[in-house]
Design a protein around this motif. Sequence first.
Motif, PDB file in Angstrom:
ATOM      1  N   LYS A   1       5.269  -6.271   6.601  1.00 18.70           N
ATOM      2  CA  LYS A   1       6.049  -5.020   6.678  1.00 18.70           C
ATOM      3  C   LYS A   1       5.740  -4.163   5.457  1.00 18.70           C
ATOM      4  O   LYS A   1       5.770  -2.934   5.512  1.00 18.70           O
ATOM      5  N   VAL A   2       5.486  -4.840   4.334  1.00 21.58           N
ATOM      6  CA  VAL A   2       5.048  -4.151   3.120  1.00 21.58           C
ATOM      7  C   VAL A   2       3.783  -4.849   2.640  1.00 21.58           C
ATOM      8  O   VAL A   2       3.742  -6.080   2.553  1.00 21.58           O
ATOM      9  N   PHE A   3       2.761  -4.054   2.357  1.00 21.72           N
ATOM     10  CA  PHE A   3       1.515  -4.594   1.829  1.00 21.72           C
ATOM     11  C   PHE A   3       1.331  -4.060   0.414  1.00 21.72           C
ATOM     12  O   PHE A   3       1.196  -2.852   0.210  1.00 21.72           O
ATOM     13  N   HIS A   4       1.373  -4.962  -0.571  1.00 24.06           N
ATOM     14  CA  HIS A   4       1.266  -4.557  -1.974  1.00 24.06           C
ATOM     15  C   HIS A   4      -0.104  -4.959  -2.519  1.00 24.06           C
ATOM     16  O   HIS A   4      -0.590  -6.049  -2.239  1.00 24.06           O
ATOM     17  N   TYR A   5      -0.706  -4.065  -3.291  1.00 29.75           N
ATOM     18  CA  TYR A   5      -2.022  -4.366  -3.862  1.00 29.75           C
ATOM     19  C   TYR A   5      -2.102  -3.763  -5.253  1.00 29.75           C
ATOM     20  O   TYR A   5      -1.331  -2.893  -5.629  1.00 29.75           O
ATOM     21  N   GLY A   6      -3.076  -4.220  -6.003  1.00 30.36           N
ATOM     22  CA  GLY A   6      -3.186  -3.743  -7.375  1.00 30.36           C
ATOM     23  C   GLY A   6      -4.046  -4.679  -8.197  1.00 30.36           C
ATOM     24  O   GLY A   6      -3.730  -5.024  -9.330  1.00 30.36           O
ATOM     25  N   SER A   7      -5.168  -5.068  -7.609  1.00 31.42           N
ATOM     26  CA  SER A   7      -6.051  -5.981  -8.318  1.00 31.42           C
ATOM     27  C   SER A   7      -6.755  -5.276  -9.465  1.00 31.42           C
ATOM     28  O   SER A   7      -7.161  -4.132  -9.356  1.00 31.42           O
ATOM     29  N   ILE A   8      -6.948  -6.006 -10.557  1.00 27.11           N
ATOM     30  CA  ILE A   8      -7.753  -5.480 -11.661  1.00 27.11           C
ATOM     31  C   ILE A   8      -9.227  -5.421 -11.272  1.00 27.11           C
ATOM     32  O   ILE A   8     -10.021  -4.818 -11.963  1.00 27.11           O
TER      33      ILE A   8
ATOM     34  N   GLU B   1      -6.414  -0.929   5.041  1.00 22.49           N
ATOM     35  CA  GLU B   1      -6.566  -0.212   6.309  1.00 22.49           C
ATOM     36  C   GLU B   1      -5.888  -0.976   7.450  1.00 22.49           C
ATOM     37  O   GLU B   1      -5.161  -0.394   8.258  1.00 22.49           O
ATOM     38  N   VAL B   2      -6.128  -2.296   7.475  1.00 26.66           N
ATOM     39  CA  VAL B   2      -5.565  -3.124   8.542  1.00 26.66           C
ATOM     40  C   VAL B   2      -4.033  -3.144   8.452  1.00 26.66           C
ATOM     41  O   VAL B   2      -3.336  -3.025   9.464  1.00 26.66           O
ATOM     42  N   ALA B   3      -3.516  -3.263   7.237  1.00 26.93           N
ATOM     43  CA  ALA B   3      -2.058  -3.278   7.053  1.00 26.93           C
ATOM     44  C   ALA B   3      -1.451  -1.949   7.497  1.00 26.93           C
ATOM     45  O   ALA B   3      -0.435  -1.910   8.194  1.00 26.93           O
ATOM     46  N   LYS B   4      -2.095  -0.881   7.103  1.00 26.73           N
ATOM     47  CA  LYS B   4      -1.603   0.471   7.425  1.00 26.73           C
ATOM     48  C   LYS B   4      -1.578   0.690   8.938  1.00 26.73           C
ATOM     49  O   LYS B   4      -0.596   1.164   9.506  1.00 26.73           O
ATOM     50  N   GLU B   5      -2.695   0.308   9.601  1.00 24.24           N
ATOM     51  CA  GLU B   5      -2.795   0.462  11.057  1.00 24.24           C
ATOM     52  C   GLU B   5      -1.701  -0.305  11.769  1.00 24.24           C
ATOM     53  O   GLU B   5      -1.218   0.118  12.803  1.00 24.24           O
ATOM     54  N   ALA B   6      -1.337  -1.461  11.192  1.00 23.10           N
ATOM     55  CA  ALA B   6      -0.308  -2.291  11.825  1.00 23.10           C
ATOM     56  C   ALA B   6       1.099  -1.799  11.478  1.00 23.10           C
ATOM     57  O   ALA B   6       2.088  -2.407  11.889  1.00 23.10           O
ATOM     58  N   GLY B   7       1.197  -0.729  10.702  1.00 26.67           N
ATOM     59  CA  GLY B   7       2.499  -0.110  10.440  1.00 26.67           C
ATOM     60  C   GLY B   7       3.170  -0.527   9.153  1.00 26.67           C
ATOM     61  O   GLY B   7       4.349  -0.218   8.943  1.00 26.67           O
ATOM     62  N   ALA B   8       2.452  -1.212   8.262  1.00 26.14           N
ATOM     63  CA  ALA B   8       3.075  -1.620   6.990  1.00 26.14           C
ATOM     64  C   ALA B   8       3.206  -0.433   6.049  1.00 26.14           C
ATOM     65  O   ALA B   8       2.428   0.528   6.118  1.00 26.14           O
ATOM     66  N   LEU B   9       4.188  -0.512   5.168  1.00 27.41           N
ATOM     67  CA  LEU B   9       4.240   0.400   4.025  1.00 27.41           C
ATOM     68  C   LEU B   9       3.248  -0.130   2.995  1.00 27.41           C
ATOM     69  O   LEU B   9       3.221  -1.332   2.715  1.00 27.41           O
ATOM     70  N   LEU B  10       2.457   0.761   2.417  1.00 32.30           N
ATOM     71  CA  LEU B  10       1.485   0.357   1.407  1.00 32.30           C
ATOM     72  C   LEU B  10       2.031   0.652   0.010  1.00 32.30           C
ATOM     73  O   LEU B  10       2.461   1.773  -0.268  1.00 32.30           O
ATOM     74  N   SER B  11       2.004  -0.360  -0.845  1.00 35.88           N
ATOM     75  CA  SER B  11       2.532  -0.235  -2.203  1.00 35.88           C
ATOM     76  C   SER B  11       1.426  -0.536  -3.206  1.00 35.88           C
ATOM     77  O   SER B  11       0.758  -1.574  -3.108  1.00 35.88           O
ATOM     78  N   TYR B  12       1.237   0.350  -4.168  1.00 36.97           N
ATOM     79  CA  TYR B  12       0.107   0.226  -5.105  1.00 36.97           C
ATOM     80  C   TYR B  12       0.587   0.282  -6.552  1.00 36.97           C
ATOM     81  O   TYR B  12       1.368   1.154  -6.923  1.00 36.97           O
ATOM     82  N   ASP B  13       0.081  -0.670  -7.336  1.00 37.72           N
ATOM     83  CA  ASP B  13       0.282  -0.664  -8.788  1.00 37.72           C
ATOM     84  C   ASP B  13      -1.109  -0.794  -9.407  1.00 37.72           C
ATOM     85  O   ASP B  13      -1.759  -1.817  -9.240  1.00 37.72           O
ATOM     86  N   PRO B  14      -1.603   0.231 -10.089  1.00 40.80           N
ATOM     87  CA  PRO B  14      -2.993   0.163 -10.567  1.00 40.80           C
ATOM     88  C   PRO B  14      -3.265  -0.944 -11.592  1.00 40.80           C
ATOM     89  O   PRO B  14      -4.412  -1.365 -11.740  1.00 40.80           O
ATOM     90  N   ASN B  15      -2.253  -1.431 -12.307  1.00 37.04           N
ATOM     91  CA  ASN B  15      -2.485  -2.512 -13.283  1.00 37.04           C
ATOM     92  C   ASN B  15      -3.707  -2.261 -14.157  1.00 37.04           C
ATOM     93  O   ASN B  15      -4.600  -3.111 -14.271  1.00 37.04           O
ATOM     94  N   LEU B  16      -3.754  -1.104 -14.734  1.00 36.42           N
ATOM     95  CA  LEU B  16      -4.904  -0.687 -15.536  1.00 36.42           C
ATOM     96  C   LEU B  16      -5.176  -1.662 -16.681  1.00 36.42           C
ATOM     97  O   LEU B  16      -4.284  -1.984 -17.465  1.00 36.42           O
TER      98      LEU B  16
ATOM     99  N   ILE C   1       3.918   3.940  -1.505  1.00 37.83           N
ATOM    100  CA  ILE C   1       4.720   3.722  -2.705  1.00 37.83           C
ATOM    101  C   ILE C   1       3.752   3.451  -3.850  1.00 37.83           C
ATOM    102  O   ILE C   1       2.867   2.595  -3.722  1.00 37.83           O
ATOM    103  N   VAL C   2       3.887   4.165  -4.948  1.00 38.44           N
ATOM    104  CA  VAL C   2       3.020   3.935  -6.103  1.00 38.44           C
ATOM    105  C   VAL C   2       3.893   3.759  -7.328  1.00 38.44           C
ATOM    106  O   VAL C   2       4.857   4.514  -7.536  1.00 38.44           O
ATOM    107  N   LYS C   3       3.588   2.748  -8.125  1.00 38.29           N
ATOM    108  CA  LYS C   3       4.288   2.518  -9.379  1.00 38.29           C
ATOM    109  C   LYS C   3       3.280   2.577 -10.513  1.00 38.29           C
ATOM    110  O   LYS C   3       2.258   1.888 -10.482  1.00 38.29           O
ATOM    111  N   VAL C   4       3.540   3.427 -11.493  1.00 41.99           N
ATOM    112  CA  VAL C   4       2.710   3.464 -12.696  1.00 41.99           C
ATOM    113  C   VAL C   4       3.604   3.261 -13.915  1.00 41.99           C
ATOM    114  O   VAL C   4       4.797   3.573 -13.886  1.00 41.99           O
ATOM    115  N   SER C   5       3.022   2.741 -14.981  1.00 46.18           N
ATOM    116  CA  SER C   5       3.738   2.686 -16.254  1.00 46.18           C
ATOM    117  C   SER C   5       3.535   4.018 -16.962  1.00 46.18           C
ATOM    118  O   SER C   5       2.676   4.818 -16.571  1.00 46.18           O
TER     119      SER C   5
END
Length: 320
Positions: free
Chosen positions: A131-138, A154-169, A193-197
Amino acid sequence: SGSSLIVSFGEMLIDFVPTVSGVSLAEAPGFLKAPGGAPANVAIAVARLGGKASFVGKLGEDEFGRMLADILKQNGVSDDGILFDQGARTALAFVTLRADGEREFMFYRNPSADMLLKPEELNLDLIRSAKVFHYGSISLIVEPCRSAHLKAMEVAKEAGALLSYDPNLRLPLWPSADEARKQILSIWDKADIVKVSDVELEFLTGSDKVDDETAMKLWRPNFTLLLVTLGEKGSRYYTKKFHGSVDAFHVNTVDTTGAGDSFVGALLCKIVDDPSILEDESKLRKVLTFANACGAITTTKKGAIPALPTEADALALING
Ligand code: ADP
């Protein structure tokens, strides 16, 4: 629990942390093995709060990889997204604790197993069930991991998930600062959804002011929620309809590792249970108060995973 699935995609690794501050690992009298990796921390944060989490990533077929897979399972994270590379080893990070409390990392990525995850190895059924797909690999920048990242999104989005991203710079991992900015912003128009510091906000915008105007430079029409975390100053939120800030809790901070991951895990746990949080400012503020509490608690103990709170821990801090 009956809650919906949160899938967290990226790397899991072991931090070798000196037992004393102000020295490098080589000079330290001893070290601790601290499992981590932001996406794995988020998965465990969700599970500790009673949510349903799966970690998708690749480990080495070595003692460290087996240790990490065990840690995920022991912490209630599903292992159906874990892959083992037959050749490469598990990623390791060697930490220097500077006297000012900041951490410096040296990575074993030669390449490490996480960087070798191929798109065709992904468990697509698992990703589709999120339902939520979170990503943020270094390792966003490294092939074949980058393609796996993009395919999973792409697959998560197509299936209707919310995409959540943390860049983890982690700047030293990138060939140049410009390249890091370019690559991170190249997937900016995909996330919900995007979270940055605050540090990432300054870096990505090139501004030295952490204010609403700077944050709005990162806003994209595809966003439903942009978050800026400010350590002991709490967090700020931006949606299409409203924006504001929520104060941090005062705690006795000993190690901030994992605070951002704890914050994200808490937020995603609440959103997956009730997506209307994203439309309702008073609900969102309540959730961010909870996420701030989870972040704060995570700073009160050494390491990330041992410091992640339960729901009861967070409620105890909130209700004083
Ligand atoms: P990141 O780890 O991504 O840099 P932060 O350090 O900003 O993220 O932490 C995420 C959240 O955790 C913050 O928004 C805040 O609510 C809480 N937090 C972090 N550090 C502290 C602290 N020293 N005191 C209280 N709360 C904190």
